[in-house]
Design a protein around this motif. Structure first.
Motif, PDB file in Angstrom:
ATOM      1  N   TRP A  12       0.820  -1.211   0.000  1.00 19.54           N
ATOM      2  CA  TRP A  12       0.000   0.000   0.000  1.00 19.54           C
ATOM      3  C   TRP A  12       0.855   1.263   0.000  1.00 19.54           C
ATOM      4  CZ3 TRP A  12      -0.501  -4.022   3.558  1.00 19.54           C
ATOM      5  CH2 TRP A  12      -1.542  -4.906   3.278  1.00 19.54           C
ATOM      6  N   ASN A  14      -0.575   4.269   0.977  1.00 21.68           N
ATOM      7  CA  ASN A  14      -1.053   5.165   2.031  1.00 21.68           C
ATOM      8  C   ASN A  14      -2.116   4.461   2.879  1.00 21.68           C
ATOM      9  OD1 ASN A  14      -3.632   5.469   0.616  1.00 21.68           O
ATOM     10  ND2 ASN A  14      -2.485   6.766  -0.813  1.00 21.68           N
ATOM     11  N   ASP A  15      -2.524   5.150   3.943  1.00 21.84           N
ATOM     12  CA  ASP A  15      -3.502   4.573   4.868  1.00 21.84           C
ATOM     13  C   ASP A  15      -4.861   4.337   4.216  1.00 21.84           C
ATOM     14  OD1 ASP A  15      -1.696   4.463   6.971  1.00 21.84           O
ATOM     15  OD2 ASP A  15      -2.283   6.429   7.761  1.00 21.84           O
ATOM     16  N   GLU A  16      -5.235   5.163   3.252  1.00 20.39           N
ATOM     17  CA  GLU A  16      -6.519   4.985   2.580  1.00 20.39           C
ATOM     18  C   GLU A  16      -6.548   3.668   1.805  1.00 20.39           C
ATOM     19  OE1 GLU A  16      -4.712   7.903   2.446  1.00 20.39           O
ATOM     20  OE2 GLU A  16      -5.994   8.975   3.865  1.00 20.39           O
ATOM     21  N   LEU A  18      -4.762   1.025   2.476  1.00 14.97           N
ATOM     22  CA  LEU A  18      -4.775  -0.024   3.490  1.00 14.97           C
ATOM     23  C   LEU A  18      -6.189  -0.216   4.037  1.00 14.97           C
ATOM     24  CD1 LEU A  18      -3.359  -2.037   5.366  1.00 14.97           C
ATOM     25  CD2 LEU A  18      -2.796  -0.094   6.853  1.00 14.97           C
ATOM     26  N   ALA A  19      -6.863   0.871   4.350  1.00 21.48           N
ATOM     27  CA  ALA A  19      -8.228   0.793   4.883  1.00 21.48           C
ATOM     28  C   ALA A  19      -9.171   0.127   3.878  1.00 21.48           C
ATOM     29  CB  ALA A  19      -8.737   2.185   5.256  1.00 21.48           C
ATOM     30  N   ALA A  43       0.233  -3.260  10.693  1.00 19.48           N
ATOM     31  CA  ALA A  43       0.725  -2.496   9.550  1.00 19.48           C
ATOM     32  C   ALA A  43       2.131  -2.022   9.895  1.00 19.48           C
ATOM     33  CB  ALA A  43      -0.185  -1.312   9.263  1.00 19.48           C
ATOM     34  N   THR A  45       5.747   0.166   8.417  1.00 17.95           N
ATOM     35  CA  THR A  45       6.330   1.090   7.441  1.00 17.95           C
ATOM     36  C   THR A  45       7.582   0.444   6.874  1.00 17.95           C
ATOM     37  OG1 THR A  45       5.478   2.977   8.673  1.00 17.95           O
ATOM     38  CG2 THR A  45       7.230   3.406   7.066  1.00 17.95           C
ATOM     39  N   ILE A  51       3.613   0.900   2.832  1.00 17.98           N
ATOM     40  CA  ILE A  51       3.052   0.176   3.969  1.00 17.98           C
ATOM     41  C   ILE A  51       2.980  -1.312   3.641  1.00 17.98           C
ATOM     42  CG2 ILE A  51       1.048  -0.076   5.483  1.00 17.98           C
ATOM     43  CD1 ILE A  51       0.361   2.879   4.722  1.00 17.98           C
ATOM     44  N   TYR A  97      -8.405   0.292  10.928  1.00 16.97           N
ATOM     45  CA  TYR A  97      -8.562   0.691   9.540  1.00 16.97           C
ATOM     46  C   TYR A  97      -9.789   0.010   8.989  1.00 16.97           C
ATOM     47  CZ  TYR A  97      -3.757   2.283   9.857  1.00 16.97           C
ATOM     48  OH  TYR A  97      -2.613   2.927  10.227  1.00 16.97           O
TER      49      TYR A  97
END
Length: 98
Positions: A12, A14-16, A18-19, A43, A45, A51, A97
Motif C-alpha cells: 500500500w 497510504n492509509d486509505e 490499506l483501509a 501495519a 512502514t 506500507i 482501519y
C-alpha cells in the motif's frame, strides 16, 4: 485449522489504500467462513515508506490464505505456519482501519 503468519511487503502507498483492503478482507473472510479466519494484523512502514503488513490467520491451508489474498488484491506469497506464541504484554491500543 492451523495458525499462519503472512508477510505482505510494500503493498500500500497510504492509509486509505490499506483501509480499503481491510474492508475487502472482512468481506472475503465472511465469504470464506469455515476455511479462513482473520486473527490480527500489524501495519508496518517499509524502508521505502510504503506500507506492508504482518498478518495472522487461521486457515485450512496456505492455499486458502493465497485465495483470500487474491480476492482482496493483496498477494499472500510469504505464508508460514506459526509454531507457537509468547505473549508478554497485551497489544497497545490498536489503530483501526476500515
Amino acid at each position: 485449522m492451523e495458525l499462519y503468519m503472512i508477510r505482505r511487503r510494500g503493498i500500500w502507498a497510504n492509509d486509505e489504500e490499506l483501509a480499503a483492503t481491510n474492508v475487502k478482507s472482512v468481506e472475503a473472510g465472511e465469504a470464506m467462513a469455515g476455511r479462513l479466519r482473520w486473527i490480527r494484523s500489524y501495519a508496518v512502514t517499509e524502508a521505502d515508506g510504503r506500507i506492508g503488513s504482518v498478518c495472522f490467520y487461521e486457515a485450512e491451508s496456505p492455499d486458502a490464505i493465497r485465495e483470500h489474498g487474491e480476492r482482496i488484491g493483496a498477494p499472500s506469497e510469504e505464508v508460514q505456519p506459526v509454531r507457537g506464541a509468547a505473549v508478554k504484554q497485551p497489544d497497545p491500543q490498536p489503530v483501526v482501519y476500515g
